[in-house]
Scaffold this active site. Structure first.
Site, PDB file in Angstrom:
ATOM      1  N   GLY A  19       5.849  38.912  42.791  1.00 42.46           N
ATOM      2  CA  GLY A  19       5.301  37.960  43.756  1.00 42.46           C
ATOM      3  C   GLY A  19       4.422  36.906  43.110  1.00 42.46           C
ATOM      4  N   ASN A  21       5.134  33.879  42.401  1.00 34.82           N
ATOM      5  CA  ASN A  21       5.241  32.604  43.132  1.00 34.82           C
ATOM      6  C   ASN A  21       4.409  32.652  44.414  1.00 34.82           C
ATOM      7  OD1 ASN A  21       7.170  30.482  41.992  1.00 34.82           O
ATOM      8  ND2 ASN A  21       8.258  32.378  41.610  1.00 34.82           N
ATOM      9  N   MET A  97      15.186  39.503  45.784  1.00 37.58           N
ATOM     10  CA  MET A  97      16.408  39.762  45.024  1.00 37.58           C
ATOM     11  C   MET A  97      17.495  40.374  45.895  1.00 37.58           C
ATOM     12  SD  MET A  97      15.175  38.411  42.491  1.00 37.58           S
ATOM     13  CE  MET A  97      16.143  38.533  41.034  1.00 37.58           C
ATOM     14  N   ILE A  99      21.074  39.233  48.244  1.00 38.66           N
ATOM     15  CA  ILE A  99      21.989  38.192  48.703  1.00 38.66           C
ATOM     16  C   ILE A  99      22.079  38.330  50.215  1.00 38.66           C
ATOM     17  CG2 ILE A  99      24.365  37.367  48.674  1.00 38.66           C
ATOM     18  CD1 ILE A  99      24.534  38.301  45.758  1.00 38.66           C
ATOM     19  N   LEU A 100      21.815  37.259  50.917  1.00 36.52           N
ATOM     20  CA  LEU A 100      21.718  37.311  52.384  1.00 36.52           C
ATOM     21  C   LEU A 100      23.068  36.974  53.023  1.00 36.52           C
ATOM     22  CD1 LEU A 100      18.288  35.520  52.471  1.00 36.52           C
ATOM     23  CD2 LEU A 100      18.706  37.904  53.154  1.00 36.52           C
ATOM     24  N   ASN A 114      14.361  28.625  48.988  1.00 37.46           N
ATOM     25  CA  ASN A 114      14.415  29.535  47.836  1.00 37.46           C
ATOM     26  C   ASN A 114      14.034  28.783  46.575  1.00 37.46           C
ATOM     27  OD1 ASN A 114      15.037  31.959  46.365  1.00 37.46           O
ATOM     28  ND2 ASN A 114      16.979  31.034  45.748  1.00 37.46           N
ATOM     29  N   HIS A 116      15.089  28.937  42.571  1.00 34.92           N
ATOM     30  CA  HIS A 116      16.077  29.546  41.677  1.00 34.92           C
ATOM     31  C   HIS A 116      15.742  29.119  40.239  1.00 34.92           C
ATOM     32  CE1 HIS A 116      19.941  31.200  40.426  1.00 34.92           C
ATOM     33  NE2 HIS A 116      20.118  30.110  39.718  1.00 34.92           N
TER      34      HIS A 116
HETATM   35  C1  GRF Z   1      11.407  34.305  39.311  1.00 38.23           C
HETATM   36  O1  GRF Z   1      12.038  34.047  38.081  1.00 38.23           O
HETATM   37  C2  GRF Z   1      12.103  33.520  40.385  1.00 38.23           C
HETATM   38  O2  GRF Z   1      12.758  32.374  39.865  1.00 38.23           O
HETATM   39  C3  GRF Z   1      13.137  34.426  40.886  1.00 38.23           C
HETATM   40  O3  GRF Z   1      12.485  35.685  40.901  1.00 38.23           O
HETATM   41  C4  GRF Z   1      11.653  35.752  39.736  1.00 38.23           C
HETATM   42  C5  GRF Z   1      10.382  36.512  40.024  1.00 38.23           C
HETATM   43  O4  GRF Z   1       9.622  35.767  40.938  1.00 38.23           O
HETATM   44  N1  GRF Z   1      13.613  34.019  42.177  1.00 38.23           N
HETATM   45  P1  GRF Z   1       8.162  36.316  41.442  1.00 38.23           P
HETATM   46  O5  GRF Z   1       7.309  36.496  40.206  1.00 38.23           O
HETATM   47  O6  GRF Z   1       8.389  37.654  42.140  1.00 38.23           O
HETATM   48  O7  GRF Z   1       7.647  35.238  42.344  1.00 38.23           O
END
Ligand code: GRF
Length: 219
Positions: A19, A21, A97, A99-100, A114, A116
């Site tokens: 998490g 981000n 992680m 796929i929806l 999202n 990516h």
């Molecule tokens: C990141 O590389 C992001 O690009 C991908 O998931 C990875 C982990 O993201 N979608 P986070 O640290 O859980 O936000």
């Protein structure tokens, strides 16, 4: 609810792991004092470190574990129900992680965002950094986009790019790209919170006051 809150757009954030981000977005909003209402952080994994962080921040959380459902559709239906209860204006996928299904994407169309870890449409799917090094690309980076039925192909909101050091390891490249993610996702979420992002009928993205497509580059 105060008047200000009444104006705030409501965000649900979906995570599966660290998490980072999510943490960057929430921390930047607090530091920058811009209005961000994360109404719930939801993970498909009960042990996601990002959940503990969100709880420590006092953010509402929930777990919808995919192991508890017999099919992808059942999981997505359960997840959609939990999300809709919070009446989100936007649903941010931040290291989510899964796929929806097309039905889920259709239900949240133009509300689903999202990030990516590649410069889409290059390197959709997984292991983007290893594939970028293998391909010998000169530029790599990350993309924030609206989610549509076709995996990792939705309308692009913003991208951040860096020049690839071909001697770099996958790990080093991944770390550099993650730092770009932490720069670009909070910016986009701020624009979303300010109501400045619009997806038109022909799936073109318009951001009030920002030239499109919005890019950053780092040599
Ligand atoms: C990141 O590389 C992001 O690009 C991908 O998931 C990875 C982990 O993201 N979608 P986070 O640290 O859980 O936000």
């Amino acid at each position: 609810m105060t008047d200000a809150n009444a104006l705030n757009r409501r965000f649900v954030v979906l995570i599966s792991g660290q998490g980072s981000n999510l943490q960057q977005i929430v921390t930047e909003a607090q530091a920058g004092q811009w209005p961000l209402e994360v109404v719930r952080v939801i993970s498909n994994r009960a042990d996601a470190p990002g959940l503990a962080w969100a709880q420590a921040q006092g953010l509402p959380t929930a777990v919808v574990c995919h192991h508890d459902y017999d099919s992808r559709q059942d999981f997505d239906d359960a997840l959609a129900k939990v999300i809709e209860k919070d009446r989100p204006d936007y649903v941010l996928l931040a290291g989510f992680m899964r796929i929806l299904t097309a039905g889920f994407v259709a239900q949240f169309k133009s509300r689903l965002i999202n990030i990516h870890p590649s410069l889409l449409p290059a390197f959709t799917g997984l292991n983007t950094h290893a594939r970028a090094l293998e391909a010998g690309v000169g530029w790599h980076g990350c993309t924030v986009h609206f989610v549509t039925e076709s995996l990792d192909h939705g309308p692009i909101i913003a991208q951040a790019a860096l020049a690839v050091d071909r001697s770099a390891s996958v790990q080093t490249l991944a770390e550099r790209v993650l730092r770009l993610e932490h720069m670009i996702y909070p910016r986009v979420v701020q624009w979303l919170a300010q109501g400045r992002v619009r997806l038109d009928e022909s799936n073109q993205v318009h951001i009030q006051g920002v030239a499109q497509p919005h890019i950053w580059s780092q040599l």
